[in-house]
Design a protein around this motif. Structure first.
Motif, PDB file in Angstrom:
ATOM      1  N   ARG A 120       0.821  -1.213   0.000  1.00 54.62           N
ATOM      2  CA  ARG A 120       0.000   0.000   0.000  1.00 54.62           C
ATOM      3  C   ARG A 120       0.849   1.255   0.000  1.00 54.62           C
ATOM      4  N   TYR A 121       2.125   1.118   0.421  1.00 55.50           N
ATOM      5  CA  TYR A 121       3.012   2.286   0.439  1.00 55.50           C
ATOM      6  C   TYR A 121       3.559   2.618  -0.941  1.00 55.50           C
ATOM      7  N   ILE A 122       3.344   1.732  -1.913  1.00 57.80           N
ATOM      8  CA  ILE A 122       3.687   2.069  -3.299  1.00 57.80           C
ATOM      9  C   ILE A 122       2.579   2.947  -3.889  1.00 57.80           C
ATOM     10  N   LEU A 123       1.394   2.866  -3.299  1.00 56.31           N
ATOM     11  CA  LEU A 123       0.300   3.754  -3.646  1.00 56.31           C
ATOM     12  C   LEU A 123       0.393   5.025  -2.809  1.00 56.31           C
ATOM     13  N   GLU A 124      -0.253   6.077  -3.271  1.00 56.49           N
ATOM     14  CA  GLU A 124      -0.360   7.288  -2.463  1.00 56.49           C
ATOM     15  C   GLU A 124      -1.291   7.033  -1.287  1.00 56.49           C
ATOM     16  N   GLU A 125      -1.211   7.886  -0.282  1.00 56.68           N
ATOM     17  CA  GLU A 125      -2.158   7.825   0.822  1.00 56.68           C
ATOM     18  C   GLU A 125      -3.567   7.963   0.242  1.00 56.68           C
ATOM     19  N   ASP A 126      -4.492   7.178   0.757  1.00 56.74           N
ATOM     20  CA  ASP A 126      -5.853   7.219   0.232  1.00 56.74           C
ATOM     21  C   ASP A 126      -6.615   8.374   0.891  1.00 56.74           C
ATOM     22  N   ASP A 127      -6.377   9.559   0.381  1.00 61.44           N
ATOM     23  CA  ASP A 127      -7.036  10.745   0.932  1.00 61.44           C
ATOM     24  C   ASP A 127      -7.535  11.613  -0.219  1.00 61.44           C
ATOM     25  N   HIS A 128      -7.945  12.832   0.106  1.00 59.65           N
ATOM     26  CA  HIS A 128      -8.562  13.701  -0.900  1.00 59.65           C
ATOM     27  C   HIS A 128      -7.560  14.241  -1.917  1.00 59.65           C
ATOM     28  N   ALA A 129      -6.282  13.994  -1.720  1.00 61.61           N
ATOM     29  CA  ALA A 129      -5.285  14.475  -2.684  1.00 61.61           C
ATOM     30  C   ALA A 129      -5.390  13.731  -4.021  1.00 61.61           C
ATOM     31  N   VAL A 130      -5.905  12.509  -3.992  1.00 64.50           N
ATOM     32  CA  VAL A 130      -6.080  11.728  -5.218  1.00 64.50           C
ATOM     33  C   VAL A 130      -7.513  11.926  -5.711  1.00 64.50           C
ATOM     34  N   PRO A 131      -7.701  12.385  -6.953  1.00 58.70           N
ATOM     35  CA  PRO A 131      -9.064  12.599  -7.470  1.00 58.70           C
ATOM     36  C   PRO A 131      -9.895  11.320  -7.397  1.00 58.70           C
ATOM     37  N   VAL A 132     -11.143  11.468  -7.015  1.00 58.48           N
ATOM     38  CA  VAL A 132     -12.026  10.312  -6.893  1.00 58.48           C
ATOM     39  C   VAL A 132     -12.624   9.979  -8.259  1.00 58.48           C
TER      40      VAL A 132
END
Length: 458
Positions: A120-132
């Motif tokens: 999961r650390y290869i992915l970005e943090e699952d927050d609002h910074a990534v467009p839904v």
């Protein structure tokens, strides 16, 4: 300066690397099974890659692995045939596919593959910074469990009944009659040995290595002894005739019932207290540091190691997890004084702690000192008969019981049953169970397994 291990690097540094390429299978929307890859580029031009197999219907992140600091060209070349059916996508879509499946599954208490704690650390943090981006899940938004035969994934079905409720999920059975081990192998990722970093071949990923690569003697011999034994065990198992390495439906049901001991198992070892866990973690770090003293060619260093391990056993004589750890390290390293120090304390309390009971029973077999105190463990096929009195058993208890049964099957030359226990062990990778890795704990069991299969082949 100390070099970070691949796992630690991914967990602490991967998100500082730029995302360079993301891909997914072209039919993911139709099949609702998405094989997502996310690459992050190092300053040296290599990439660290996260692979995620996501079931958008129900199961979430079913499998995930990573390749650390590897050549992008070599990776793409190795997977050229498979990647012909892939397309490049934006990171935002890759992220949303993975987390759509992940979050949908969690609604029904279905957790991701244990490697997701790293990948999961290869992915970005699952927050609002990534467009839904909306990613369809389930069938018409309802969880849909598809199994290949009746009785598969009973723990998942139970969770759907509990959390979704009757009438609020779909359940489909397909492809009846196909041997389960053949189905699993054909669906797995075809890795080469080169794709797995040195020291990382384990029971968790060995089933994904291509058979032709396992036959490459030069590659295999470059690996550690532990890795070689693991590779040989899997290869020899695949080469067995179908009447030995597959089951009838009735046999499969019997093994599935045994597997359910894990699916509905205890969250913690029986009777173990929170303070035991805290001390166990503290001592684990100490024993890891002491590993630097392990040098068979240096008698003084080995003596220091043994002395310090014995001192830890005496200091934590009240803690079953610490005693199990030290005892099993002594068995693994063939250090009789360390075994004896831990065992003398463990024998005073093992009846109250199944985790110790099973560990001592297996250790006695490996050291060829079968002990009458553990006759129930040796005699019974069911864990509740082997150490009775408990409703549920933790995976760290079950794993040693299965290893014991595997050993006894080999002694009895019951290869077919031994192979099924091997399958139980490697399939257990999905739960992330062990206090210590199976491979490093009891390589002697796998070694004996390999020897028996080799004799059968000859």
């Amino acid at each position: 300066m100390q070099t970070l291990s691949p796992r630690k690097y991914v967990q602490t540094k991967a998100r500082t690397l730029p995302v360079s390429k993301c891909m997914v299978n072209k039919d993911w929307e139709e099949s609702q099974i998405a094989n997502v890859s996310v690459m992050r580029k190092h300053s040296n031009g290599n990439v660290t890659i996260g692979l995620y197999r996501v079931d958008l219907l129900c199961l979430g992140v079913k499998d995930t692995v990573f390749f650390f600091n590897t050549s992008e060209d070599e990776f793409l070349s190795s997977y050229s045939r498979e990647l012909a059916d892939y397309e490049e996508i934006d990171y935002a879509l890759a992220h949303n596919i993975v987390y759509a499946g992940h979050d949908f599954a969690l609604e029904f208490d279905i957790h991701p593959h244990h490697n997701f704690e790293i990948t999961r650390y290869i992915l970005e943090e699952d927050d609002h910074a990534v467009p839904v981006i909306e990613v369809p899940v389930g069938t018409d938004g309802i969880p849909h469990l598809i199994v290949e035969e009746n009785g598969q994934f009973p723990e998942i079905l139970a969770k759907l009944k509990q959390y979704a409720g009757e009438g609020n999920y779909y359940y489909t059975i397909e492809e009846q009659g196909v041997p389960p081990r053949l189905r699993e192998e054909s669906a797995s990722i075809n890795l080469t040995i080169d794709n797995i970093p040195p020291g990382e071949v384990s029971l968790s990923n060995v089933q994904s290595i291509r058979s032709d690569d396992m036959l490459n003697t030069e590659k295999v011999q470059q690996r550690s002894v532990l890795e070689q034994i693991t590779i040989h065990a899997e290869l020899l198992t695949r080469l067995l005739p179908p009447e030995i390495n597959t089951c009838t439906p009735a046999e499969e049901l019997m093994w599935q019932e045994m597997w359910d001991e894990i699916g509905h198992g205890a969250e913690e070892p029986n009777n173990v207290l929170e303070e035991h866990f805290e001390e166990h973690l503290k001592v684990n770090k100490l024993t890891d540091d002491l590993a630097d003293l392990l040098d068979r060619n240096n008698e003084q260093l080995m003596h220091t190691y043994e002395t310090k391990m014995i001192a830890l056993a005496n200091e934590y004589a009240h803690n079953p997890l610490v005693l199990q750890n030290i005892y099993e390290q002594g068995v693994l390293l063939d250090l009789h004084a360390v075994c004896a120090a831990a065992k003398q304390h463990a024998l005073k309390m093992y009846r109250y702690y199944p985790v110790l009971h099973f560990s001592l029973a297996l250790g006695a077999l490996i050291q060829q000192e079968a002990d009458a105190r553990f006759e129930l463990v040796y005699a019974h096929l069911e864990i509740r008969d082997a150490v009775p009195g408990y409703e549920q058993y933790h995976s760290s208890e079950v794993i040693n019981f299965w290893l014991t049964r595997l050993w006894i099957c080999l002694e009895q030359k019951d290869i077919k049953r031994a192979v099924q226990y091997y399958f139980m062990l490697v399939d257990g990778k999905a739960t992330g169970w062990l206090l210590l890795p199976v491979l490093e704990k009891y390589v002697e069991v796998l070694y004996r397994y390999n020897k028996a299969l080799k004799e059968l082949e000859q």
